[in-house]
Design a protein around this motif. Structure first.
Motif, mmCIF file in Angstrom:
data_model
loop_
_atom_site.group_PDB
_atom_site.id
_atom_site.type_symbol
_atom_site.label_atom_id
_atom_site.label_comp_id
_atom_site.label_asym_id
_atom_site.label_seq_id
_atom_site.Cartn_x
_atom_site.Cartn_y
_atom_site.Cartn_z
ATOM 1 N N GLY A 58 0.781 -1.224 0.000
ATOM 2 C CA GLY A 58 0.000 0.000 0.000
ATOM 3 C C GLY A 58 0.812 1.272 0.000
ATOM 4 O O GLY A 58 2.030 1.267 -0.177
ATOM 5 N N GLN A 59 0.100 2.362 0.198
ATOM 6 C CA GLN A 59 0.727 3.668 0.303
ATOM 7 C C GLN A 59 -0.185 4.579 1.122
ATOM 8 O O GLN A 59 -1.380 4.318 1.246
ATOM 9 C CB GLN A 59 1.005 4.279 -1.062
ATOM 10 N N ILE A 60 0.413 5.618 1.708
ATOM 11 C CA ILE A 60 -0.354 6.585 2.480
ATOM 12 C C ILE A 60 0.075 7.992 2.084
ATOM 13 O O ILE A 60 1.190 8.213 1.605
ATOM 14 C CB ILE A 60 -0.152 6.405 4.006
ATOM 15 N N GLU A 61 -0.824 8.929 2.265
ATOM 16 C CA GLU A 61 -0.485 10.340 2.123
ATOM 17 C C GLU A 61 0.030 10.798 3.483
ATOM 18 O O GLU A 61 -0.541 10.430 4.517
ATOM 19 C CB GLU A 61 -1.704 11.152 1.717
ATOM 20 N N ALA A 62 1.089 11.566 3.485
ATOM 21 C CA ALA A 62 1.704 11.996 4.745
ATOM 22 C C ALA A 62 1.924 13.504 4.740
ATOM 23 O O ALA A 62 2.108 14.112 3.686
ATOM 24 C CB ALA A 62 3.034 11.278 4.946
ATOM 25 N N LYS A 63 1.905 14.068 5.944
ATOM 26 C CA LYS A 63 2.198 15.481 6.142
ATOM 27 C C LYS A 63 3.115 15.564 7.358
ATOM 28 O O LYS A 63 2.778 15.049 8.428
ATOM 29 C CB LYS A 63 0.899 16.249 6.396
ATOM 30 N N VAL A 64 4.280 16.174 7.190
ATOM 31 C CA VAL A 64 5.286 16.200 8.238
ATOM 32 C C VAL A 64 5.985 17.554 8.222
ATOM 33 O O VAL A 64 6.057 18.201 7.181
ATOM 34 C CB VAL A 64 6.291 15.036 8.040
ATOM 35 N N SER A 65 6.472 17.986 9.387
ATOM 36 C CA SER A 65 7.255 19.218 9.447
ATOM 37 C C SER A 65 8.603 18.945 10.091
ATOM 38 O O SER A 65 8.719 18.090 10.969
ATOM 39 C CB SER A 65 6.509 20.312 10.220
ATOM 40 N N PHE A 66 9.606 19.667 9.608
ATOM 41 C CA PHE A 66 10.951 19.606 10.160
ATOM 42 C C PHE A 66 11.266 20.975 10.729
ATOM 43 O O PHE A 66 11.067 21.997 10.052
ATOM 44 C CB PHE A 66 11.966 19.227 9.081
ATOM 45 N N ALA A 143 2.104 -3.131 23.915
ATOM 46 C CA ALA A 143 3.116 -3.536 24.900
ATOM 47 C C ALA A 143 4.530 -3.515 24.310
ATOM 48 O O ALA A 143 5.461 -4.025 24.900
ATOM 49 C CB ALA A 143 2.798 -4.939 25.424
ATOM 50 N N TRP A 144 4.680 -2.913 23.129
ATOM 51 C CA TRP A 144 5.963 -2.808 22.434
ATOM 52 C C TRP A 144 6.523 -4.158 21.981
ATOM 53 O O TRP A 144 7.734 -4.355 21.921
ATOM 54 C CB TRP A 144 7.003 -2.052 23.260
ATOM 55 N N VAL A 145 5.642 -5.106 21.640
ATOM 56 C CA VAL A 145 6.071 -6.373 21.058
ATOM 57 C C VAL A 145 5.999 -6.207 19.534
ATOM 58 O O VAL A 145 4.944 -5.847 18.993
ATOM 59 C CB VAL A 145 5.171 -7.541 21.523
ATOM 60 N N GLN A 146 7.119 -6.480 18.862
ATOM 61 C CA GLN A 146 7.182 -6.282 17.413
ATOM 62 C C GLN A 146 6.176 -7.169 16.702
ATOM 63 O O GLN A 146 6.026 -8.343 17.026
ATOM 64 C CB GLN A 146 8.591 -6.570 16.905
ATOM 65 N N GLN A 147 5.505 -6.605 15.711
ATOM 66 C CA GLN A 147 4.486 -7.307 14.938
ATOM 67 C C GLN A 147 4.990 -7.508 13.512
ATOM 68 O O GLN A 147 4.913 -6.602 12.685
ATOM 69 C CB GLN A 147 3.183 -6.507 14.919
ATOM 70 N N GLY A 148 5.544 -8.662 13.211
ATOM 71 C CA GLY A 148 6.025 -8.948 11.863
ATOM 72 C C GLY A 148 7.386 -8.324 11.588
ATOM 73 O O GLY A 148 8.000 -7.686 12.442
ATOM 74 N N ASP A 149 7.837 -8.533 10.349
ATOM 75 C CA ASP A 149 9.126 -8.003 9.924
ATOM 76 C C ASP A 149 8.996 -6.522 9.566
ATOM 77 O O ASP A 149 7.922 -6.071 9.145
ATOM 78 C CB ASP A 149 9.632 -8.768 8.693
ATOM 79 N N PRO A 150 10.097 -5.784 9.682
ATOM 80 C CA PRO A 150 10.066 -4.372 9.247
ATOM 81 C C PRO A 150 9.737 -4.278 7.758
ATOM 82 O O PRO A 150 10.117 -5.148 6.969
ATOM 83 C CB PRO A 150 11.490 -3.878 9.520
ATOM 84 N N LEU A 151 8.998 -3.225 7.402
ATOM 85 C CA LEU A 151 8.661 -2.982 6.004
ATOM 86 C C LEU A 151 9.663 -2.006 5.403
ATOM 87 O O LEU A 151 10.109 -1.068 6.070
ATOM 88 C CB LEU A 151 7.264 -2.353 5.898
ATOM 89 N N THR A 152 10.008 -2.212 4.150
ATOM 90 C CA THR A 152 10.821 -1.244 3.418
ATOM 91 C C THR A 152 9.875 -0.172 2.882
ATOM 92 O O THR A 152 8.806 -0.485 2.355
ATOM 93 C CB THR A 152 11.563 -1.936 2.258
ATOM 94 N N THR A 153 10.275 1.086 3.036
ATOM 95 C CA THR A 153 9.419 2.186 2.607
ATOM 96 C C THR A 153 10.182 3.112 1.662
ATOM 97 O O THR A 153 11.405 3.174 1.676
ATOM 98 C CB THR A 153 8.931 3.009 3.812
ATOM 99 N N ALA A 154 9.436 3.817 0.849
ATOM 100 C CA ALA A 154 9.982 4.850 -0.027
ATOM 101 C C ALA A 154 9.053 6.050 0.067
ATOM 102 O O ALA A 154 7.832 5.894 0.164
ATOM 103 C CB ALA A 154 10.067 4.350 -1.460
ATOM 104 N N SER A 155 9.628 7.233 0.072
ATOM 105 C CA SER A 155 8.800 8.435 0.188
ATOM 106 C C SER A 155 9.210 9.478 -0.834
ATOM 107 O O SER A 155 10.360 9.535 -1.265
ATOM 108 C CB SER A 155 8.920 9.028 1.596
ATOM 109 N N GLU A 156 8.236 10.272 -1.236
ATOM 110 C CA GLU A 156 8.485 11.453 -2.051
ATOM 111 C C GLU A 156 7.616 12.560 -1.481
ATOM 112 O O GLU A 156 6.395 12.426 -1.391
ATOM 113 C CB GLU A 156 8.164 11.232 -3.524
#
Length: 168
Positions: A58-66, A143-156
Protein backbone atom coordinates in the motif's frame (compact mmCIF):
# COMPACT_ATOMS: atom_id res chain seq x y z
CA UNK A 1 17.42 46.90 -4.70
CA UNK A 2 14.66 44.29 -4.36
CA UNK A 3 17.27 41.48 -4.26
CA UNK A 4 19.21 43.32 -1.53
CA UNK A 5 16.07 43.78 0.59
CA UNK A 6 15.19 40.09 0.19
CA UNK A 7 18.72 39.05 1.18
CA UNK A 8 18.62 41.36 4.22
CA UNK A 9 15.21 40.01 5.23
CA UNK A 10 16.40 36.39 4.99
CA UNK A 11 19.58 37.19 6.90
CA UNK A 12 17.55 39.04 9.56
CA UNK A 13 15.16 36.13 10.01
CA UNK A 14 18.03 33.64 10.20
CA UNK A 15 19.90 35.90 12.63
CA UNK A 16 16.86 36.22 14.89
CA UNK A 17 16.31 32.47 14.79
CA UNK A 18 19.93 31.85 15.75
CA UNK A 19 19.62 34.18 18.73
CA UNK A 20 16.63 32.41 20.23
CA UNK A 21 17.07 28.81 19.06
CA UNK A 22 19.83 26.28 19.75
CA UNK A 23 21.71 25.67 16.49
CA UNK A 24 21.92 22.12 15.19
CA UNK A 25 24.82 20.97 13.07
CA UNK A 26 22.55 20.93 10.03
CA UNK A 27 21.62 24.59 10.24
CA UNK A 28 25.15 25.69 11.05
CA UNK A 29 26.38 23.92 7.91
CA UNK A 30 23.57 25.37 5.81
CA UNK A 31 24.21 28.92 6.99
CA UNK A 32 28.01 28.89 7.03
CA UNK A 33 28.48 26.55 4.07
CA UNK A 34 26.65 28.81 1.60
CA UNK A 35 25.73 32.45 1.22
CA UNK A 36 22.59 33.48 3.07
CA UNK A 37 19.58 33.28 0.80
CA UNK A 38 17.78 30.78 -1.33
CA UNK A 39 20.54 28.15 -1.62
CA UNK A 40 20.83 27.77 2.17
CA UNK A 41 17.05 27.75 2.55
CA UNK A 42 16.57 25.23 -0.25
CA UNK A 43 19.21 22.84 1.12
CA UNK A 44 17.57 22.30 4.53
CA UNK A 45 14.34 20.42 5.16
CA UNK A 46 12.96 23.05 7.54
CA UNK A 47 9.30 23.57 6.72
CA UNK A 48 6.04 21.72 6.14
CA UNK A 49 6.01 18.83 3.65
CA UNK A 50 3.28 16.69 2.07
CA UNK A 51 3.58 13.61 -0.09
CA UNK A 52 3.34 9.86 -0.36
CA UNK A 53 4.96 7.00 1.53
CA UNK A 54 4.89 3.68 -0.33
CA UNK A 55 5.36 0.29 1.33
CA UNK A 56 4.69 -3.33 0.45
CA UNK A 57 0.93 -3.66 0.20
CA UNK A 58 0.00 0.00 0.00
CA UNK A 59 0.73 3.67 0.30
CA UNK A 60 -0.35 6.59 2.48
CA UNK A 61 -0.48 10.34 2.12
CA UNK A 62 1.70 12.00 4.74
CA UNK A 63 2.20 15.48 6.14
CA UNK A 64 5.29 16.20 8.24
CA UNK A 65 7.26 19.22 9.45
CA UNK A 66 10.95 19.61 10.16
CA UNK A 67 11.96 22.26 12.70
CA UNK A 68 15.09 24.35 13.17
CA UNK A 69 15.99 22.57 16.43
CA UNK A 70 16.02 19.09 14.84
CA UNK A 71 12.44 18.15 15.76
CA UNK A 72 10.13 16.39 13.31
CA UNK A 73 6.34 16.39 13.71
CA UNK A 74 3.70 14.24 12.04
CA UNK A 75 0.51 16.10 11.07
CA UNK A 76 -2.14 13.37 10.62
CA UNK A 77 -5.25 15.51 11.11
CA UNK A 78 -7.75 15.31 13.95
CA UNK A 79 -8.68 11.91 15.40
CA UNK A 80 -12.04 10.42 14.56
CA UNK A 81 -14.53 8.64 16.83
CA UNK A 82 -12.62 5.37 16.37
CA UNK A 83 -9.26 6.87 17.29
CA UNK A 84 -6.27 8.29 15.51
CA UNK A 85 -2.51 8.66 15.41
CA UNK A 86 0.07 11.12 16.68
CA UNK A 87 3.78 11.16 16.08
CA UNK A 88 7.09 12.96 16.41
CA UNK A 89 10.80 12.39 16.02
CA UNK A 90 14.05 14.02 15.01
CA UNK A 91 16.00 14.85 11.89
CA UNK A 92 19.75 15.22 11.33
CA UNK A 93 21.72 16.62 8.41
CA UNK A 94 24.10 14.03 6.94
CA UNK A 95 25.53 16.16 4.11
CA UNK A 96 24.64 18.91 1.68
CA UNK A 97 21.05 18.13 0.62
CA UNK A 98 20.94 14.85 2.56
CA UNK A 99 19.43 14.08 5.95
CA UNK A 100 17.97 11.30 8.05
CA UNK A 101 14.85 11.29 10.16
CA UNK A 102 13.40 8.94 12.74
CA UNK A 103 9.95 8.96 14.22
CA UNK A 104 7.52 7.13 16.45
CA UNK A 105 3.80 7.13 15.81
CA UNK A 106 1.30 6.17 18.50
CA UNK A 107 -2.03 4.71 17.41
CA UNK A 108 -4.97 5.03 19.79
CA UNK A 109 -8.64 4.07 19.95
CA UNK A 110 -11.66 6.33 20.49
CA UNK A 111 -11.07 6.37 24.26
CA UNK A 112 -7.43 7.46 23.79
CA UNK A 113 -5.98 4.06 24.77
CA UNK A 114 -2.79 3.14 22.92
CA UNK A 115 -3.32 0.29 20.46
CA UNK A 116 0.14 0.19 18.88
CA UNK A 117 3.20 2.00 17.59
CA UNK A 118 5.06 2.47 14.33
CA UNK A 119 8.78 3.28 14.38
CA UNK A 120 10.27 4.67 11.17
CA UNK A 121 13.79 5.51 10.01
CA UNK A 122 14.51 7.20 6.68
CA UNK A 123 17.45 8.53 4.69
CA UNK A 124 16.52 11.36 2.33
CA UNK A 125 17.98 13.37 -0.51
CA UNK A 126 16.61 16.86 -1.04
CA UNK A 127 16.52 18.78 -4.30
CA UNK A 128 15.15 22.24 -3.54
CA UNK A 129 11.50 21.76 -2.49
CA UNK A 130 11.31 17.98 -3.07
CA UNK A 131 12.88 15.12 -1.19
CA UNK A 132 12.90 11.41 -1.81
CA UNK A 133 13.83 8.82 0.74
CA UNK A 134 13.96 5.18 1.65
CA UNK A 135 13.76 3.52 5.01
CA UNK A 136 12.05 1.04 7.25
CA UNK A 137 8.86 0.94 9.27
CA UNK A 138 8.34 -1.47 12.16
CA UNK A 139 4.99 -2.06 13.84
CA UNK A 140 4.63 -2.82 17.56
CA UNK A 141 1.58 -3.61 19.69
CA UNK A 142 0.64 -1.56 22.76
CA UNK A 143 3.12 -3.54 24.90
CA UNK A 144 5.96 -2.81 22.43
CA UNK A 145 6.07 -6.37 21.06
CA UNK A 146 7.18 -6.28 17.41
CA UNK A 147 4.49 -7.31 14.94
CA UNK A 148 6.03 -8.95 11.86
CA UNK A 149 9.13 -8.00 9.92
CA UNK A 150 10.07 -4.37 9.25
CA UNK A 151 8.66 -2.98 6.00
CA UNK A 152 10.82 -1.24 3.42
CA UNK A 153 9.42 2.19 2.61
CA UNK A 154 9.98 4.85 -0.03
CA UNK A 155 8.80 8.43 0.19
CA UNK A 156 8.48 11.45 -2.05
CA UNK A 157 7.56 14.72 -0.38
CA UNK A 158 7.09 18.31 -1.54
CA UNK A 159 7.62 21.35 0.69
CA UNK A 160 4.38 23.32 0.93
CA UNK A 161 5.69 26.12 3.17
CA UNK A 162 8.99 27.22 4.70
CA UNK A 163 7.50 27.92 8.14
CA UNK A 164 7.10 24.51 9.83
CA UNK A 165 4.29 25.62 12.13
CA UNK A 166 4.01 24.88 15.84
CA UNK A 167 5.87 22.00 17.49
CA UNK A 168 4.02 18.73 18.01
Amino acid sequence: MRHQLRTLAVAGVLGAALLVTPVTGGLAHAVTGRAAGSEARLSTPIGLWTGTVVFEGGQIEAKVSFHLDGAMCLHPGPPGPDGGVEGSGTWTRTGFRTFTFQGTERFFDGAGTTTGYLVTTHSATQRHNVFTGTGTATFYDAAWVQQGDPLTTASEMRRTQYYPGPHC
